[in-house]
Design a protein around this motif. Sequence first.
Motif, mmCIF file in Angstrom:
data_model
loop_
_atom_site.group_PDB
_atom_site.id
_atom_site.type_symbol
_atom_site.label_atom_id
_atom_site.label_comp_id
_atom_site.label_asym_id
_atom_site.label_seq_id
_atom_site.Cartn_x
_atom_site.Cartn_y
_atom_site.Cartn_z
ATOM 1 N N ILE A 17 0.867 -1.179 0.000
ATOM 2 C CA ILE A 17 0.000 0.000 0.000
ATOM 3 C C ILE A 17 0.902 1.226 0.000
ATOM 4 O O ILE A 17 2.072 1.149 0.358
ATOM 5 C CB ILE A 17 -0.920 0.010 1.234
ATOM 6 C CG1 ILE A 17 -0.076 -0.153 2.498
ATOM 7 C CG2 ILE A 17 -1.950 -1.094 1.132
ATOM 8 C CD1 ILE A 17 -0.816 0.120 3.751
ATOM 9 N N PHE A 18 0.370 2.348 -0.453
ATOM 10 C CA PHE A 18 1.160 3.584 -0.476
ATOM 11 C C PHE A 18 1.090 4.200 0.921
ATOM 12 O O PHE A 18 0.083 4.802 1.292
ATOM 13 C CB PHE A 18 0.635 4.535 -1.540
ATOM 14 C CG PHE A 18 0.616 3.906 -2.911
ATOM 15 C CD1 PHE A 18 1.804 3.545 -3.541
ATOM 16 C CD2 PHE A 18 -0.577 3.665 -3.565
ATOM 17 C CE1 PHE A 18 1.798 2.954 -4.793
ATOM 18 C CE2 PHE A 18 -0.592 3.077 -4.818
ATOM 19 C CZ PHE A 18 0.597 2.716 -5.439
ATOM 20 N N GLU A 19 2.154 4.027 1.676
ATOM 21 C CA GLU A 19 2.089 4.343 3.099
ATOM 22 C C GLU A 19 1.929 5.820 3.409
ATOM 23 O O GLU A 19 1.368 6.190 4.414
ATOM 24 C CB GLU A 19 3.340 3.809 3.808
ATOM 25 C CG GLU A 19 3.438 2.305 3.713
ATOM 26 C CD GLU A 19 4.414 1.720 4.711
ATOM 27 O OE1 GLU A 19 5.093 2.504 5.394
ATOM 28 O OE2 GLU A 19 4.473 0.487 4.796
ATOM 29 N N LEU B 153 0.194 7.885 1.696
ATOM 30 C CA LEU B 153 -1.119 8.364 1.267
ATOM 31 C C LEU B 153 -2.173 7.952 2.296
ATOM 32 O O LEU B 153 -1.976 6.985 3.038
ATOM 33 C CB LEU B 153 -1.483 7.763 -0.093
ATOM 34 C CG LEU B 153 -0.983 8.471 -1.351
ATOM 35 C CD1 LEU B 153 0.519 8.606 -1.362
ATOM 36 C CD2 LEU B 153 -1.464 7.767 -2.603
#
Lengths: 233, 608, 240
Positions: free
Chosen positions: A87-89, A91
Amino acid sequence: MLDVKSLTGGYAGALAIEDITFSLGASESLALLGRNGAGKTTTLKTLMGLLAPWSGGIEFKGAAITGQSSDRIAHAGIGYVPEERRIFESLSVTENLVAGEKPGRSGRIDWTVERVFGLFPEIARRSAAQAGTLSGGERQMLAIGRALMGNPELLLLDEPSEGLAPVVVNRLGDALAALRSDGIAILISEQNRNLARRVAENLVILETGRVAYRGNFSGLDGDPAIATRLLGV
Amino acid sequence: MGFYVAQFLTGLASASSLFLVAAGLSIIFGVTRIVNFAHGSLFMLGAFIAYSISQKLGFWLAVPLAALSVGAIGWAMERTVLSRLYAAPELFQLVATFGLVLIIQDAALWIWGPTDLLGPRAPGLTGVVRILGQPVPEYDLFLIAVGLMVLGGIWWMFTRTRFGILVRAATEDREMLQALGVRPARLFQVTFFIGAALAGLGGALEMPRQPASLLMDLNIIAEAFVVVVIGGMGSVVGAFLAALLIAQLNAFGILILPEITLVAAFAAMAVVLIIRPYGLLGKPATTQPHAVEIQPPQTLAGYGRIAAIALVAVLVVLPLVADSFVVVLTGDIMIFALFAAGLHFMMGTGGLISFGHAAFFGLGAYAAAIFVRDTGAGMEIALILAPAAAAVGAAIVGWFAIRLSGVYLAMLTLAAAQILWSAGVQWQDVTGGDDGILGIWPAQWASGTTAYYYLTLALASTGIAALMMAAGGRFGHLLRAGRDAPARAQALGIDIDRRRWAAIVISGTAAGLAGGLFAFSKGSVFPDVLAIPNSVDALVMVLLGGLHAPAGPILGASVFALLEDSLSRLSYWRALLGAAVVGIALFAPGGIAGTISAWLTGRRKETA
Amino acid sequence: MSTVLAADGISKSFGGLKAVDSVSFELAKGDIAALIGPNGAGKTTCFNLLGGALAADGGQMRLGPTDITGWPPHRRARAGIGRTFQIAATFRSMTALENAETALMAADAAPENASNLLDDVGIGALADTPVTALAYGDVKRVELAMVLASNPSLLLLDEPTAGMASNERLRIMELVTGLVRARGITVLFTEHDMDTVFGFATRILAMDQGQLIADGTPEAVRADRRVQQIYLGETESGDA
C-alpha cells in the motif's frame, strides 16, 4: 478465463518456476498452494507482468497477455494484491483507493470508494488516516480494496493471510467469499489451507517451482499423505 | 530591528524562485528518478522567454505564458531524450540532461545574444512599502505571496487531484502503481511539464529583480541542488524549508562577510547530510540502481604494454620532428589525459560519478599559482603542493561523498565545484577574481617549450601509468568489486567506504597535478579552470574514449583536443559538445573504445 | 564441543513489526543447521543481523569468544563469517577466476590459489568464462568458491539451492556438505526445499513470527506440534 501454459521464469537468471500449466474457467477460483519458496509468488508476479516470463504463454479471456506490461494487464481486467501488500504508506486510506481507480474492461464501474468501505468497514473508520499507520489486517483490506477499485474480473491474491491473526484471516475469508458470489474470479496463493478452501474449490500445489499436484480440496482431504509430503515438514 | 526585518523579507523573496526551481526538480526526481541537470536551464529560459513576450504583451501576460512555454519545452525534452533513458544506468541519465544544459545554453545565446536583458518592472508593483521604517519593494512582498501560493497550489494538487495522488504514489512505489493500471509514460510527461513550468515561472518572476543572463542556469542549479539535498529528494515541503534556510543564510550572511554566503550554503548541506543523510524530509531510496554499466574493462589484451611503450616512444621523439604548435598542443593533451584518467579511475573502476571534477583541477592550479605568487618560490614545490591541495579538497568532498551515492554524489560534486568557482571569482584578495593570477612561469630549467613538454610527458605518463596499474591491480579489483556488488564485497571483508574514499582522493590528486601542470603551461590561472565547462570537458573525454577502457582517457583526450582545435572556433561549439554528449548517452554508451570493441566482438562471433 | 556462534536475545523491529524477537541459539563446531519457517518468519532478517548488514536493536552476538555485536559486515567477514546470498551475488565485470582472485585479495591471501578454489567447487574448466555467461548453477558455485577464500569458521548460506533446476539441487548440497566437513566449517542455512533440509541438516531451527519456536534434531523438529501447524496451514482455532 485464464490459461497458463508451460510457464517458466525467475529472477535475474535464477530459475524459480518451471513448466507451470493450469487454467481457470469463467468466474471460477483456484488456490495455489505450496510451502514458501515453491514458486507461488513468482507465478503471480509473472502473470501480472512484473516479471518477464522466460518461456510459456498466458491467455486471459482468449487474448495472449504474455510479456505485456503490467499496466496493460491491469487494463485487461486483472487486479493484483501483492504479498507485501505494498500500500502507499504516505497516502491516506481514501487516496490509496483513488490511486487504484479505473474502469473495467467494458467501461463498467462496479466499485466505488463507498462500496469498498461497505465491504471493509474496518478501513472506512480510518479513511483519512495515513495508510502507513494501519495494522496488518487493515493493510490487507486496503490492498484488496485498492485492487477492486480497478473493477477487475480476475483477482490475484498473494498470501493474503500472511502474518495475520486467525480472527482477521476469518474476516478476510468472509469478504473473499462475498466477492466470489459476486462473480469475481480469484486466483489465491496461500499457505493457510483453511482460508484457501473458503475461496476456491480447485487447487494446484507447487513444489520447488513445478506443479506437484492438481485436484480439489475434497481430494486432498482424502489423501493426507500428499498434504504432508507437499505442504508439511 | 526594522533593518533585520527588511533583510528577512528580502531573503524570503529570494527563497521564492529558489523554491520554484527546487520543487520542480524534486517532483520530477520523485516520479521519474531522474535528476534533471537542465532544470536551471529551464529557469533561464523562463527569464528570457518572459522578457521577449513582455516586449509585446507586457509583464502580466508574459509571466504565465513563459511558464507554459517552458513547461512545453520540458515536455519535449522528456519525449525526445529522457524517455529513452529510463532503463539506462544513472550516469547516462545525468549526462544526457547535462548535454541538454549545453545545448540550451547555446540556443539561448543564438536567440537572445550575449548581453543581459533587463525586463520591465511589474506594473502596479513598482513602489516600496515601509515596514518598521525600512523600505521594502512591493514586488518582493508579491514574490513571497507567490511562493506561498505555489506551495499551497502544489499542496492542493497533491491532495485534492487524482493526478497529485498518483504522483505521490509513484514517488513511493512506481512498480505497484503500474500494476494498478497507471501508464508510467503519461504520468512522466505531465510531471515533466509541471516541473518545467514551475522552473519557467521562477525564471519569469525574476524579470524585475535581475536581468536574464546566460549565467542564470548554472548558478541556480547549484543552489537548487543544495536545496533538494538539504530538503530531501522528492519532498516538496522539504524543498520549501531548505529554500527558506538557504535564502536566509544568504540574506544575513552577506551582512557579516560577503564571501561567507558561498561556504555557508555548503556548510549547511554538510551538517544536514551528517545528521540526516537523506535530507530533512527525504527517505532512503528503496532500490539502488547501478550508477554505471557493469562491464569488464576493454583492454588491448596482450598488446597493452607494447602499445604503451610505442606511444611513449612516439611522444619522446615528437619535439625533434614536429613544430612548436604541435608540441604545445600535445603537451596540453597530455595534461588533459591525466585529468581525464583520474576521473576515469573514479567513475569507471569505482562507479562514483563526479560532475565537478574541475574543482580538483582548479584547486591544483590555484594552489600552485598562489604559492608561486606569494612566496616567489619555485615550480618544483608548487608542483608538489598542487596535487596535495587537490587531495585535501578531494578528501573533504569524498568524506561526504561516501555517505551518498549515484545522483546525490553527482549533485554534491557539481555544487562543490560551483561554489569553488564562485570563490575564485569573488574572493579577489586571494584569487585575483576575474583578473586571475598572472606570471606563473616554470623554473629556468623547464622553461622552454620542449623542456616543459618533457616535464609534462614525464609527470603525466607516470601519473597515468600509476592510475592504470592501480586500476588493474589489487586496489582496482577490490574497488571494482564494491562497484559490481557492494553487499557481496562487504561480506568478503572489503571495507568499501574506505576504498571509495581512497579512490576519490587518488582521482582528485591526479586532477590536481594536471591543474598544476596546466598553470605553469599557460603562465596564468583564471576562474575558468574551476568552472562547469572544464568539468564537462573531462567528462566528455572520459565518455568519448570509453568508460570501461583503460586507454579511454588517452583516446578521449586526444580526440577531444583535435575536435576542439578544429571546431571550437565555431560559434556554437558548446551546443555541438552537448549534442555529442546526448548522442553518446543514447547511442554509444561505450564510447569509441566500447564501440570498436563491440564491433570486434560481433565480427569474431560472425567468423566463428 | 566448542561454540562457534552464539546469538543471545537478538532483536530487530521495522516500524512496529518485530521481525526478529529476542532470538537465542548457539552453533557448535561442525553443525550443519537449517533455519526454516514460513514467509515473513524473520529468517532473512536474522541472517542479516548475523552477517552485519542490519544493526540489531538489542541482544548480543559472539563468534567464538569474540563479541561481534555492532560490527560492520566487512569486519565480521574478516573475523571468519562467510555468507552467500539468496540470489547469488558475484562481480559481474569479471571472469570466474577473477572473482575468486578478488575474494582472495579481500582476505589478504595469495590470488594464485584462485584456480584451486574453482577446482574445489567443480568449475575449474570454466575459469576464464565471464560470470555473466555462466549458467546460474555455476554462478552459485563461483559464489561458494569466493566465500571459501577466507577460510571462514562459519558459513551463512541463504537458500543455497534456490533458483536451481531440480536435478542440480542435490549436487550442490552434496558439494557444500562435503567441502564444509573436510574443512571443519560450521554452517547455518535457510532453505525452502524440505527434502534438502531433512537430507542434509544435522540440526534444525524453526522460526515463526520473529520467534524461534523449535530447535533440535530433524526428527524432533518434524514431530513438533507448532511446526506442523505452521507448515500444514492450520490456524490455531482449527475451524472450517
